[in-house]
Design a protein around this motif. Structure first.
Motif, PDB file in Angstrom:
ATOM      1  N   TRP A 116     -11.937  -6.164  -0.987  1.00  0.00           N
ATOM      2  CA  TRP A 116     -10.667  -6.413  -0.296  1.00  0.00           C
ATOM      3  C   TRP A 116      -9.627  -5.356  -0.641  1.00  0.00           C
ATOM      4  CZ3 TRP A 116      -5.659  -7.609  -1.891  1.00  0.00           C
ATOM      5  CH2 TRP A 116      -5.475  -7.748  -3.272  1.00  0.00           C
ATOM      6  N   LEU A 117      -9.745  -4.761  -1.846  1.00  0.00           N
ATOM      7  CA  LEU A 117      -8.796  -3.696  -2.205  1.00  0.00           C
ATOM      8  C   LEU A 117      -8.945  -2.522  -1.232  1.00  0.00           C
ATOM      9  CD1 LEU A 117      -9.055  -3.515  -6.115  1.00  0.00           C
ATOM     10  CD2 LEU A 117      -7.168  -4.477  -4.780  1.00  0.00           C
ATOM     11  N   ASN A 118     -10.150  -2.263  -0.780  1.00  0.00           N
ATOM     12  CA  ASN A 118     -10.350  -1.225   0.235  1.00  0.00           C
ATOM     13  C   ASN A 118      -9.874  -1.698   1.607  1.00  0.00           C
ATOM     14  OD1 ASN A 118     -11.656   0.366  -1.643  1.00  0.00           O
ATOM     15  ND2 ASN A 118     -13.450   0.745  -0.376  1.00  0.00           N
ATOM     16  N   GLU A 119     -10.434  -2.796   2.053  1.00  0.00           N
ATOM     17  CA  GLU A 119     -10.253  -3.153   3.470  1.00  0.00           C
ATOM     18  C   GLU A 119      -8.966  -3.919   3.762  1.00  0.00           C
ATOM     19  OE1 GLU A 119     -11.859  -1.700   5.650  1.00  0.00           O
ATOM     20  OE2 GLU A 119     -13.638  -0.976   4.589  1.00  0.00           O
ATOM     21  N   GLY A 120      -8.565  -4.789   2.855  1.00  0.00           N
ATOM     22  CA  GLY A 120      -7.328  -5.540   3.090  1.00  0.00           C
ATOM     23  C   GLY A 120      -6.127  -4.610   3.156  1.00  0.00           C
ATOM     24  N   PHE A 121      -6.048  -3.696   2.192  1.00  0.00           N
ATOM     25  CA  PHE A 121      -4.943  -2.729   2.198  1.00  0.00           C
ATOM     26  C   PHE A 121      -5.016  -1.822   3.421  1.00  0.00           C
ATOM     27  CE2 PHE A 121      -2.291  -2.979  -1.554  1.00  0.00           C
ATOM     28  CZ  PHE A 121      -2.995  -3.874  -2.332  1.00  0.00           C
ATOM     29  N   THR A 122      -6.241  -1.484   3.825  1.00  0.00           N
ATOM     30  CA  THR A 122      -6.379  -0.557   4.949  1.00  0.00           C
ATOM     31  C   THR A 122      -5.987  -1.210   6.269  1.00  0.00           C
ATOM     32  OG1 THR A 122      -8.039   0.698   3.765  1.00  0.00           O
ATOM     33  CG2 THR A 122      -7.975   0.976   6.151  1.00  0.00           C
ATOM     34  N   VAL A 123      -6.346  -2.479   6.439  1.00  0.00           N
ATOM     35  CA  VAL A 123      -5.922  -3.169   7.666  1.00  0.00           C
ATOM     36  C   VAL A 123      -4.394  -3.275   7.692  1.00  0.00           C
ATOM     37  CG1 VAL A 123      -5.903  -5.395   8.854  1.00  0.00           C
ATOM     38  CG2 VAL A 123      -8.069  -4.421   8.052  1.00  0.00           C
ATOM     39  N   TRP A 124      -3.840  -3.622   6.550  1.00  0.00           N
ATOM     40  CA  TRP A 124      -2.366  -3.684   6.487  1.00  0.00           C
ATOM     41  C   TRP A 124      -1.778  -2.310   6.833  1.00  0.00           C
ATOM     42  CZ3 TRP A 124       0.708  -0.775   3.209  1.00  0.00           C
ATOM     43  CH2 TRP A 124       2.081  -1.070   3.281  1.00  0.00           C
ATOM     44  N   ALA A 125      -2.327  -1.248   6.258  1.00  0.00           N
ATOM     45  CA  ALA A 125      -1.808   0.109   6.493  1.00  0.00           C
ATOM     46  C   ALA A 125      -1.993   0.527   7.953  1.00  0.00           C
ATOM     47  CB  ALA A 125      -2.514   1.102   5.573  1.00  0.00           C
ATOM     48  N   GLU A 126      -3.162   0.184   8.493  1.00  0.00           N
ATOM     49  CA  GLU A 126      -3.455   0.501   9.906  1.00  0.00           C
ATOM     50  C   GLU A 126      -2.382  -0.111  10.810  1.00  0.00           C
ATOM     51  OE1 GLU A 126      -7.036  -1.609  10.941  1.00  0.00           O
ATOM     52  OE2 GLU A 126      -6.329  -1.912  12.990  1.00  0.00           O
ATOM     53  N   ARG A 127      -2.031  -1.378  10.553  1.00  0.00           N
ATOM     54  CA  ARG A 127      -1.049  -2.057  11.424  1.00  0.00           C
ATOM     55  C   ARG A 127       0.361  -1.537  11.174  1.00  0.00           C
ATOM     56  NH1 ARG A 127      -4.480  -7.361  11.045  1.00  0.00           N
ATOM     57  NH2 ARG A 127      -6.185  -6.536  12.322  1.00  0.00           N
ATOM     58  N   ARG A 128       0.580  -1.048   9.971  1.00  0.00           N
ATOM     59  CA  ARG A 128       1.878  -0.442   9.653  1.00  0.00           C
ATOM     60  C   ARG A 128       2.006   0.869  10.453  1.00  0.00           C
ATOM     61  NH1 ARG A 128       6.174   0.396   8.241  1.00  0.00           N
ATOM     62  NH2 ARG A 128       7.382  -0.129   6.395  1.00  0.00           N
ATOM     63  N   ILE A 129       0.940   1.643  10.519  1.00  0.00           N
ATOM     64  CA  ILE A 129       0.941   2.887  11.306  1.00  0.00           C
ATOM     65  C   ILE A 129       1.123   2.552  12.786  1.00  0.00           C
ATOM     66  CG2 ILE A 129      -0.467   4.865  12.064  1.00  0.00           C
ATOM     67  CD1 ILE A 129      -1.849   4.759   9.284  1.00  0.00           C
ATOM     68  N   ARG A 163      -3.467 -10.151   4.894  1.00  0.00           N
ATOM     69  CA  ARG A 163      -2.423 -11.169   4.871  1.00  0.00           C
ATOM     70  C   ARG A 163      -1.823 -11.319   3.475  1.00  0.00           C
ATOM     71  NH1 ARG A 163      -4.922 -11.307   9.204  1.00  0.00           N
ATOM     72  NH2 ARG A 163      -4.137 -12.243  11.132  1.00  0.00           N
ATOM     73  N   LEU A 164      -2.643 -11.152   2.460  1.00  0.00           N
ATOM     74  CA  LEU A 164      -2.078 -11.165   1.092  1.00  0.00           C
ATOM     75  C   LEU A 164      -1.148  -9.964   0.893  1.00  0.00           C
ATOM     76  CD1 LEU A 164      -1.687 -11.977  -1.823  1.00  0.00           C
ATOM     77  CD2 LEU A 164      -3.950 -11.040  -2.370  1.00  0.00           C
ATOM     78  N   VAL A 165      -1.580  -8.797   1.361  1.00  0.00           N
ATOM     79  CA  VAL A 165      -0.722  -7.612   1.216  1.00  0.00           C
ATOM     80  C   VAL A 165       0.587  -7.812   1.990  1.00  0.00           C
ATOM     81  CG1 VAL A 165      -0.539  -5.118   1.575  1.00  0.00           C
ATOM     82  CG2 VAL A 165      -2.747  -6.114   0.902  1.00  0.00           C
ATOM     83  N   ALA A 166       0.474  -8.360   3.203  1.00  0.00           N
ATOM     84  CA  ALA A 166       1.679  -8.587   4.016  1.00  0.00           C
ATOM     85  C   ALA A 166       2.592  -9.628   3.371  1.00  0.00           C
ATOM     86  CB  ALA A 166       1.288  -9.021   5.430  1.00  0.00           C
ATOM     87  N   ALA A 167       1.989 -10.629   2.729  1.00  0.00           N
ATOM     88  CA  ALA A 167       2.798 -11.649   2.048  1.00  0.00           C
ATOM     89  C   ALA A 167       3.584 -10.997   0.910  1.00  0.00           C
ATOM     90  CB  ALA A 167       1.905 -12.774   1.518  1.00  0.00           C
ATOM     91  N   LEU A 168       2.918 -10.117   0.176  1.00  0.00           N
ATOM     92  CA  LEU A 168       3.617  -9.408  -0.915  1.00  0.00           C
ATOM     93  C   LEU A 168       4.731  -8.527  -0.350  1.00  0.00           C
ATOM     94  CD1 LEU A 168       0.536  -8.440  -3.130  1.00  0.00           C
ATOM     95  CD2 LEU A 168       2.409  -9.995  -3.773  1.00  0.00           C
ATOM     96  N   GLU A 169       4.456  -7.911   0.785  1.00  0.00           N
ATOM     97  CA  GLU A 169       5.467  -7.067   1.430  1.00  0.00           C
ATOM     98  C   GLU A 169       6.686  -7.901   1.830  1.00  0.00           C
ATOM     99  OE1 GLU A 169       4.360  -5.543   5.278  1.00  0.00           O
ATOM    100  OE2 GLU A 169       5.681  -3.803   5.078  1.00  0.00           O
ATOM    101  N   GLN A 170       6.425  -9.060   2.400  1.00  0.00           N
ATOM    102  CA  GLN A 170       7.543  -9.922   2.810  1.00  0.00           C
ATOM    103  C   GLN A 170       8.331 -10.392   1.591  1.00  0.00           C
ATOM    104  OE1 GLN A 170       6.001 -13.024   5.397  1.00  0.00           O
ATOM    105  NE2 GLN A 170       5.457 -11.542   6.990  1.00  0.00           N
ATOM    106  N   GLU A 171       7.608 -10.696   0.530  1.00  0.00           N
ATOM    107  CA  GLU A 171       8.253 -11.173  -0.700  1.00  0.00           C
ATOM    108  C   GLU A 171       9.130 -10.073  -1.324  1.00  0.00           C
ATOM    109  OE1 GLU A 171       8.546 -14.024  -2.139  1.00  0.00           O
ATOM    110  OE2 GLU A 171       9.435 -13.281  -4.027  1.00  0.00           O
ATOM    111  N   ALA A 172       8.586  -8.844  -1.373  1.00  0.00           N
ATOM    112  CA  ALA A 172       9.304  -7.754  -2.044  1.00  0.00           C
ATOM    113  C   ALA A 172      10.379  -7.142  -1.158  1.00  0.00           C
ATOM    114  CB  ALA A 172       8.313  -6.672  -2.469  1.00  0.00           C
TER     115      ALA A 172
END
Ligand code: BES
Ligand code: ZN
Length: 592
Positions: free
Chosen positions: A306-319, A379-388
């Motif tokens: 998930w460290l590879n793919e979860g962060f990458t999906v989050w980054a992909e949608r950010r781009i 979704r975990l990465v996005a939750a952290l983003e919303q929190e921070a």
């Protein structure tokens, strides 16, 4: 002895190889690579050295100054393959192994000319993730042992070799052979070693990006991906300077089992992305984002995928959001939600495969593969983003990449870093529930937009007679149509199918996300007019993301089951070994 990765014989008590020198002779007639690998350790050592191999025919093991030395292959494990144990003499700096690949090397697909676009020359490509590098090269096949590499690849004259590395010259060596040299100076995990050989041409897209493909498709590939430099610039603005020098891409033949593979300096892509309208370039955003999340900071083993793919999906949608706006990003999240729900349903009896921090001892990582690390992780990465908060989180992400660049880390290392830099955030979003508990926490962020809500409402009104207006039919972008189709009831009638195809002309779509979504609905409805198109797609395309749902939807009636079995019998010799395995498991689950 300490084996940190359950999918490798690598022993942390032994030194890591720092660099590989490869010589690969590609023999199309025998469908075999004759290889030599020199593992450089960068320091003197001696004693036992354990490497991963699978199906390899080991010829000799040598150490400079010693001549041939003793080695032993362990028992074959169905998932891990065989441990190659070498007794390395004291004060050795490197070990040289000559070998040949086996007939069923999972990393390699050997294509007949008929399976290519040009139909005149054979083609070879590799796919090493998750743990297939060991079927191509004996090595410490775990992401914790990062390696630089250089390679010399000999191929028949007239064919071109590309690798996940920088080109370092090529020359004709007579006898109808041509040698290509490569160098990857930065340390990468073994699963990012990659090779393709075929009739290839390239087009320049920017000073640092080009696309390779067969001559027949290279022009359409260049058009489809013309926006890549813009994407790189957006990604750099978010995550910092692009760390790998060039960003080149290779469009593979249609049997390539994935949508894309982030091989550094040479992303591999399925030709199903060539929709003709640039509507599927989010896959390029994803593979590009891996340049930071995955390739620069890497999961220490598949248990932390998930460290590879979860962060990458989050980054992909950010781009995607910076390029195309909030509505487009919301549609991306909605597509992801559908994929997540499908995967959670598939693993409903295997809840241990739905946690982010996995425990995979004894489990084939290809069997554990699903959209869960991608979408639950994002979704975990996005939750952290919303929190921070967005800005603070972006600074955190840049710090994270700086702190761990060119290393391979565990979930626990990530959590310790996050706790230090964003104290309390993990607890505030209940990260433990994502990491260690099955399913998706109720508190997971939801992504909505006016546009997405309207599409959802319209699709949900289908059974009550709700239909899109002619303006909507004419005006929807491909992503809107895709989300709409995904939200329709799974069981449609024949009349429903006829209406949809009549109004949206689905049968002739070049966007495979839409085409396959449609064919999946049609298959589930036993809708005969779609059968020829289903056959065509399944005979041509080997992308597992499409094979699984399409064959799956054909399990509902005796007629479609028979069709599926007949198509699979004809198609399977052309499928990649991984795809064949997935389809077989789908067919095995059909009712008797
Ligand atoms: N690294 C993956 C592909 C992969 C995963 C290969 C696991 C082997 C084992 C790649 O980055 C990926 O996720 N591809 C997706 C693209 C999508 C999420 C945009 C695919 O192939 O569909
Ligand atoms: Zn990925």
């Amino acid at each position: 002895m300490h084996r940190p990765d359950p999918h490798s014989y690598y022993d942390a008590a032994q030194p890591k190889a720092r660099r590989l020198r490869l010589k690969l002779g590609v023999d199309f007639s025998a469908k075999r690579i004759e290889g030599e690998v020199v593992l450089e350790f960068g320091k003197a050592f001696g004693g036992p050295l354990d490497l991963d191999t699978k199906g390899l025919d080991i010829h000799t093991v040598q150490v400079p100054g010693h001549g041939p030395i003793a080695w032993e292959l362990g028992e074959a494990d169905a998932v891990l393959g065989q441990r190659l144990r070498i007794e390395v003499p004291q004060d050795s700096q490197e070990v040289a192994i000559t070998y040949a690949t086996g007939v069923d090397a999972m990393a390699l697909q050997w294509l007949e000319p008929e399976q290519t676009e040009g139909k005149v020359a054979p083609y070879l490509f590799s796919q090493c993730q998750q743990i297939h590098a060991r079927t191509m090269v004996p090595c410490q096949d775990t992401p914790v042992a990062r390696i630089a590499y250089q390679a010399e690849v000999t191929v028949p004259e007239g064919l071109t070799a590309v690798m996940s590395a920088g080109p370092a010259g090529d020359e004709s060596i007579g006898n109808g052979r041509h040698v290509y040299r490569f160098s990857m100076p930065q340390p990468i995990p073994s699963y990012l070693m990659a090779l393709a050989v075929g009739r290839l041409e390239s087009r320049e897209l920017s000073p640092r990006a080009r696309v390779w493909a067969e001559p027949e498709t290279v022009a359409s590939a260049a058009w489809e991906f013309a926006g890549v430099e813009d994407m790189i610039l957006k990604a750099e603005a978010l995550f910092g300077a692009y760390p790998w020098d060039r960003y080149d891409m290779l469009v593979l033949p249609p049997s390539f089992p994935y949508g894309g593979m982030e091989n550094p300096r040479m992303t591999f892509l399925t030709p199903t992305l060539l929709a003709g309208d640039r509507s599927l370039v989010d896959v390029v955003a994803h593979e590009l984002a891996h340049s930071w999340t995955g390739n620069l900071v890497t999961n220490a083993s598949m248990e932390h995928f998930w460290l590879n793919e979860g962060f990458t999906v989050w980054a992909e949608r950010r781009i995607l959001r910076t390029l195309h706006g909030d509505d487009a990003a919301a549609l991306g999240w909605a597509m992801g939600q559908k994929a997540l729900e499908d995967s959670l349903a598939r693993f409903k009896n295997e809840p241990h495969l739905t946690v982010l921090r996995m425990h995979l001892e004894g489990i084939d990582p290809d069997d554990a593969f699903s959209s869960i690390p991608y979408e639950k992780g994002a979704r975990l990465v996005a939750a952290l983003e919303q929190e921070a908060g967005e800005e603070r989180f972006l600074r955190f992400i840049r710090d994270y990449m700086d702190a761990f660049r060119f290393t391979s880390i565990t979930t626990e290392q990530f959590c310790a870093f996050a706790e230090a830099k964003l104290p309390g955030a993990l607890e505030a979003v209940n990260a433990k529930a994502y990491l260690n508990q099955p399913g998706l926490p109720d508190t997971a962020p939801e992504f909505r937009s006016g546009q997405l809500d309207a599409l959802t409402k319209l699709a949900e009104s289908w059974t009550a007679g709700g239909r899109p207006s002619s303006e909507q039919i004419a005006g929807w972008k491909p992503a809107e149509l895709q989300v709409y189709l995904q939200k329709l009831p799974r069981q449609l009638t024949q009349a429903d199918c006829a209406w949809l195809d009549g109004h949206f002309h689905l049968m002739g779509r070049g966007n495979h996300e839409i085409l396959v979504e449609w064919l999946t609905l049609a298959a589930a409805a036993d809708y005969e007019p779609a059968f020829p198109r289903i056959r065509e797609v399944l005979l041509r395309v080997g992308r597992m993301k499409y094979l699984r749902p399409l064959y799956g939807a054909m399990g509902g009636s005796p007629r479609t089951r028979a069709l599926a079995r007949e198509i699979f019998a004809a198609a399977s010799p052309g499928y990649h070994g991984l795809s064949r395995r997935v389809v077989q498991s789908v067919l095995d689950a059909y009712p008797a």
